[in-house]
Design an enzyme around this catalytic site. Structure first.
Site, short mmCIF file in Angstrom:
data_model
loop_
_atom_site.label_atom_id
_atom_site.label_comp_id
_atom_site.label_asym_id
_atom_site.label_seq_id
_atom_site.Cartn_x
_atom_site.Cartn_y
_atom_site.Cartn_z
N TYR A 174 -2.41 -0.46 10.45
CA TYR A 174 -2.24 -0.84 8.84
C TYR A 174 -0.78 -0.34 8.46
O TYR A 174 -0.26 -1.08 7.46
CB TYR A 174 -3.24 -0.16 8.27
CG TYR A 174 -3.58 -0.55 6.85
CD1 TYR A 174 -3.94 -1.89 6.42
CD2 TYR A 174 -3.04 0.19 5.77
CE1 TYR A 174 -4.43 -2.02 4.99
CE2 TYR A 174 -3.19 -0.23 4.59
CZ TYR A 174 -3.75 -1.34 4.05
OH TYR A 174 -3.94 -1.69 2.86
N SER A 187 0.89 -1.29 0.01
CA SER A 187 -0.13 -0.15 -0.08
C SER A 187 0.85 1.23 0.03
O SER A 187 1.96 1.22 0.39
CB SER A 187 -0.71 0.03 1.21
OG SER A 187 -1.43 1.34 1.52
N1 LIG Z 1 -8.77 -1.27 -0.96
C1 LIG Z 1 -7.94 -0.54 -0.73
O1 LIG Z 1 -7.94 0.85 -0.63
C2 LIG Z 1 -6.41 -0.93 -0.72
C3 LIG Z 1 -5.35 0.08 -0.91
C4 LIG Z 1 -3.96 -0.21 -0.75
C5 LIG Z 1 -3.73 -1.54 -0.48
N2 LIG Z 1 -4.59 -2.42 -0.11
C6 LIG Z 1 -4.29 -3.97 -0.17
O2 LIG Z 1 -4.79 -4.74 -0.93
C7 LIG Z 1 -4.93 -6.19 -0.87
C8 LIG Z 1 -6.33 -6.80 -1.20
O3 LIG Z 1 -7.35 -5.95 -0.34
P1 LIG Z 1 -8.73 -5.82 -1.11
O4 LIG Z 1 -8.77 -4.13 -1.30
O5 LIG Z 1 -9.06 -6.33 -2.30
O6 LIG Z 1 -9.60 -6.18 0.28
P2 LIG Z 1 -10.88 -7.18 0.30
O7 LIG Z 1 -11.70 -7.30 -0.79
O8 LIG Z 1 -11.25 -7.07 1.77
O9 LIG Z 1 -9.79 -8.52 0.21
C9 LIG Z 1 -8.82 -8.96 1.10
C10 LIG Z 1 -8.86 -10.57 1.08
O10 LIG Z 1 -8.04 -11.12 2.02
C11 LIG Z 1 -8.48 -12.37 2.65
N3 LIG Z 1 -7.96 -12.62 3.69
C12 LIG Z 1 -8.01 -11.75 4.88
N4 LIG Z 1 -7.25 -12.29 5.93
C13 LIG Z 1 -6.88 -13.52 5.45
C14 LIG Z 1 -6.34 -14.50 5.88
N5 LIG Z 1 -5.63 -14.59 7.25
N6 LIG Z 1 -5.90 -15.86 5.23
C15 LIG Z 1 -6.38 -15.68 3.67
N7 LIG Z 1 -7.11 -14.59 3.40
C16 LIG Z 1 -7.34 -13.59 4.09
C17 LIG Z 1 -10.13 -12.08 2.32
O11 LIG Z 1 -10.84 -13.33 2.21
P3 LIG Z 1 -11.50 -14.31 3.51
O12 LIG Z 1 -12.29 -13.24 4.16
O13 LIG Z 1 -12.27 -15.11 2.89
O14 LIG Z 1 -10.36 -14.77 4.35
C18 LIG Z 1 -10.27 -11.13 1.20
O15 LIG Z 1 -10.59 -11.80 -0.07
C19 LIG Z 1 -4.62 -6.05 0.67
O16 LIG Z 1 -3.35 -6.46 0.94
C20 LIG Z 1 -4.64 -4.55 0.95
O17 LIG Z 1 -3.98 -4.15 2.36
C21 LIG Z 1 -6.06 -2.06 -0.43
#
Ligand SMILES: NC(=O)c1ccc[n+]([C@@H]2O[C@H](COP(=O)([O-])OP(=O)(O)OC[C@H]3O[C@@H](n4cnc5c(N)ncnc54)[C@H](OP(=O)(O)O)[C@@H]3O)[C@@H](O)[C@H]2O)c1
Length: 266
Positions: free
Chosen positions: A161, A146
């Site tokens: 975070y 991020s």
């Molecule tokens: N959205 C943003 O604004 C943003 C910005 C910068 C970076 N990011 C990063 O992008 C990545 C993806 O995030 P996203 O935005 O796509 O969020 P998201 O839609 O909430 O997806 C996160 C995924 O992580 C899985 N997860 C969480 N804990 C886990 C665990 N212990 N073991 C296995 N799977 C796990 C969840 O599935 P389950 O609940 O089924 O386990 C979910 O599919 C993350 O690393 C996040 O920090 C996001």
């Protein structure tokens, strides 16, 4: 040029692959020719994502129910995936959680949960998938970090975070140094905030506080960026593909920022 972005014949496992960003990465890798499996904790979300992905691409996707913080589960998943799919050449860490609490109130066990899900899980997946990549003499590990690994937020709430993403960036570099001699590249990319399930509630809250719609809130937030808009998860897919493809074979230990220019001016 031909072949630089071709993933034909490669097997990929995407942790967090049913999530907002992970699912788009799964689709892009499959469209580039890879055989793709997604992994996370909720079987229901995984099964639904595989159905959607099949409908969108016409390809089969498999899934593994696996908590990436549970070492025994990851070890078993790595073994199963390499057995069922063949050598897994690409592994993406798109799992992650966020917990927003001001430092003065932050419960330490909640802080540890974020560090566990966002950092320790990467050590565990790299350890167990890396073993097979080392045997094969080739591998690509792509970590989703991020902009918050590089720039702290001004307001309160992001101690866990931001710390987790800073640690993820350093872990990426350390893994690159250790795994380089085995033919494995390890890179990360750092998006800015995007509309995915992880952030939707935060956007609704912030927009509500300002008395505007989520779209208006995002427009306001994007106005100060060099590219004058907020990111969509789709904006990260090209970077994720590059880091998994032969085009990036001499790149390792890097963190790229598909962030509309935030980290350039931030
Ligand atoms: N959205 C943003 O604004 C943003 C910005 C910068 C970076 N990011 C990063 O992008 C990545 C993806 O995030 P996203 O935005 O796509 O969020 P998201 O839609 O909430 O997806 C996160 C995924 O992580 C899985 N997860 C969480 N804990 C886990 C665990 N212990 N073991 C296995 N799977 C796990 C969840 O599935 P389950 O609940 O089924 O386990 C979910 O599919 C993350 O690393 C996040 O920090 C996001």
């Amino acid at each position: 040029m031909s072949g630089l972005f071709d993933l034909s014949g490669k097997n990929a496992v995407i942790f967090g692959g049913a999530g907002g960003l992970g699912k788009l990465i799964a689709k892009a890798y499959a469209e580039a020719g890879a055989t793709v499996a997604i992994a996370s904790r909720s079987e229901e979300k995984l099964a639904a994502a595989c159905e959607d992905l099949k409908e969108q691409t016409g390809k089969e996707f498999r899934y593994y129910v696996c908590d990436a913080t549970d070492e025994a589960a990851v070890e078993a998943t790595a073994e199963k995936a390499n057995k069922e799919m063949g050598p897994v050449a690409i592994m993406v860490n798109s799992q992650g959680i966020n917990k927003k609490v001001p430092v003065l109130d932050f419960p330490v066990d909640e802080f540890n949960k974020v560090m566990n899900a966002n950092v320790t899980s990467i050590l565990i997946t790299a350890k167990h998938f890396g073993k097979y990549m080392k045997e094969a003499g080739y591998g690509k590990i792509v970590n989703v970090s991020s902009v918050r690994g590089k720039i702290a937020t001004r307001g309160a709430g992001n101690a866990a975070y931001c710390s987790s993403k800073g640690a993820e960036d350093m872990l990426t570099k350390v893994l690159a140094a250790e795994f380089g001699p085995y033919g494995i590249t390890v890179n990360a990319f750092g998006p800015n905030i995007m509309k995915t399930p992880m952030m939707n509630k935060v956007f609704e809250m912030r927009a509500g506080e300002a008395g505007i719609t989520v779209d208006e809130y995002l427009k306001q937030q994007g106005a100060s960026l060099p590219l004058r808009r907020m990111s969509d998860p789709e904006d990260c897919v090209g970077t994720a593909l590059f880091l998994a493809a032969p085009a990036s074979d001499f790149l390792t230990g890097n963190i790229l920022y598909p962030d509309g220019g935030l980290t350039a001016v931030g």
